[in-house]
Scaffold this motif. Structure first.
Motif, short mmCIF file in Angstrom:
data_model
loop_
_atom_site.label_atom_id
_atom_site.label_comp_id
_atom_site.label_asym_id
_atom_site.label_seq_id
_atom_site.Cartn_x
_atom_site.Cartn_y
_atom_site.Cartn_z
N UNK A 1 126.90 -18.15 96.65
CA UNK A 1 125.99 -19.25 96.36
C UNK A 1 125.82 -19.46 94.86
N UNK A 2 125.71 -18.36 94.10
CA UNK A 2 125.62 -18.48 92.64
C UNK A 2 126.87 -19.14 92.07
N UNK A 3 128.02 -18.72 92.58
CA UNK A 3 129.28 -19.30 92.13
C UNK A 3 129.33 -20.80 92.44
N UNK A 4 128.89 -21.17 93.65
CA UNK A 4 128.88 -22.59 94.02
C UNK A 4 127.93 -23.39 93.13
N UNK A 5 126.77 -22.82 92.81
CA UNK A 5 125.82 -23.51 91.93
C UNK A 5 126.40 -23.68 90.54
N UNK A 6 127.00 -22.64 89.99
CA UNK A 6 127.59 -22.71 88.66
C UNK A 6 128.69 -23.77 88.63
N UNK B 1 128.51 -27.18 86.34
CA UNK B 1 129.57 -27.47 85.37
C UNK B 1 130.21 -28.82 85.66
N UNK B 2 130.46 -29.10 86.93
CA UNK B 2 131.06 -30.38 87.31
C UNK B 2 130.13 -31.52 86.93
N UNK B 3 128.84 -31.37 87.20
CA UNK B 3 127.88 -32.43 86.86
C UNK B 3 127.77 -32.59 85.35
N UNK B 4 127.77 -31.49 84.61
CA UNK B 4 127.71 -31.58 83.14
C UNK B 4 128.94 -32.30 82.61
N UNK B 5 130.10 -32.03 83.19
CA UNK B 5 131.33 -32.71 82.78
C UNK B 5 131.22 -34.21 83.06
N UNK B 6 130.69 -34.57 84.23
CA UNK B 6 130.51 -35.98 84.56
C UNK B 6 129.52 -36.66 83.62
N UNK C 1 117.72 -24.44 70.38
CA UNK C 1 119.01 -23.75 70.43
C UNK C 1 118.88 -22.27 70.19
N UNK C 2 119.96 -21.56 70.08
CA UNK C 2 121.33 -22.06 70.20
C UNK C 2 121.68 -22.36 71.65
N UNK C 3 122.68 -23.21 71.84
CA UNK C 3 123.15 -23.57 73.17
C UNK C 3 124.20 -22.54 73.58
N UNK C 4 123.94 -21.86 74.69
CA UNK C 4 124.88 -20.86 75.19
C UNK C 4 125.70 -21.47 76.32
N UNK C 5 126.91 -20.98 76.50
CA UNK C 5 127.82 -21.55 77.49
C UNK C 5 127.52 -20.98 78.87
N UNK C 6 126.36 -21.32 79.42
CA UNK C 6 125.95 -20.90 80.75
C UNK C 6 125.58 -22.15 81.52
N UNK C 7 126.13 -22.34 82.67
CA UNK C 7 125.94 -23.55 83.47
C UNK C 7 126.40 -24.79 82.71
N UNK C 8 127.41 -24.67 81.87
CA UNK C 8 127.92 -25.82 81.14
C UNK C 8 127.27 -26.01 79.79
N UNK C 9 126.22 -25.32 79.46
CA UNK C 9 125.53 -25.42 78.17
C UNK C 9 124.03 -25.37 78.38
N UNK C 10 123.40 -24.26 78.01
CA UNK C 10 121.98 -24.06 78.24
C UNK C 10 121.31 -23.66 76.93
N UNK D 1 121.84 -28.57 78.27
CA UNK D 1 121.91 -29.27 76.98
C UNK D 1 121.76 -30.78 77.09
N UNK D 2 122.01 -31.38 78.26
CA UNK D 2 121.87 -32.83 78.38
C UNK D 2 120.48 -33.24 78.88
N UNK D 3 119.61 -32.28 79.17
CA UNK D 3 118.25 -32.58 79.58
C UNK D 3 117.37 -32.78 78.34
N UNK D 4 116.14 -33.28 78.56
CA UNK D 4 115.23 -33.49 77.45
C UNK D 4 115.05 -32.20 76.65
#
Length: 141
Positions: free
Chosen positions: A30-35, A39-44, A112-121, A129-132
């Motif tokens: 489930x964690x893998x599916x969420x990640x 990532x797919x949504x962040x890419x979109x 920040x800093x933005x870490x590469x977790x879930x596409x950028x957190x 990173x794309x949220x407010x």
């Protein structure tokens, strides 16, 4: 004998659930599916932001040309100051703004800093990173 569909281990049918609980197979899947989904949504979202930036640049070029052509060919005199107003990008949030409409609550960015977790957190607030952003202030050039 059955095979755990998550990790592939062979076990007896009656022991399958206890195996999945003990080894946390389902939890890791489930964690893998969420990640992967995040990532797919962040890419979109990044692709959509790039498309919007391209459209914005195209409109700015078109808008700039039409202003120039109107002021050169028109007998009505110079343009008003509101039409000439410059739109510039913010250094913190990368959004475009007009300097006279800048206010203390206009800009939101991540400390920040933005870490590469879930596409950028953001490591300060935990948001993507794309949220407010977690910091509010004025736009900066």
């Amino acid at each position: 004998m059955v095979t755990c569909y998550i990790c592939g281990q062979r076990t007896r049918q009656q022991d399958l659930l206890s195996h999945q609980i003990r080894k946390r197979c389902l939890e890791s899947k489930l964690k893998h599916d969420v990640v992967c989904a995040v990532k797919c949504m962040a890419r979109k979202v990044r692709l959509h932001q790039n498309d919007l930036d391209l459209q914005h640049r195209h409109l700015m070029r078109h808008f700039g040309r039409s202003i120039t052509s109107l002021s050169d060919q028109s007998n009505r005199g110079p343009l008003t100051s509101t039409a000439k107003q410059e739109i510039i990008p913010c250094r913190k949030c990368n959004k475009f703004f007009k300097p006279n409409q800048n206010s203390p609550g206009a800009c939101r960015w991540h400390l920040g800093p933005i870490v590469n977790l879930f596409g950028g957190t953001c490591s300060s607030c935990g948001r993507l990173d794309y949220q407010n952003g977690c910091i509010v202030g004025c736009h900066e050039t």
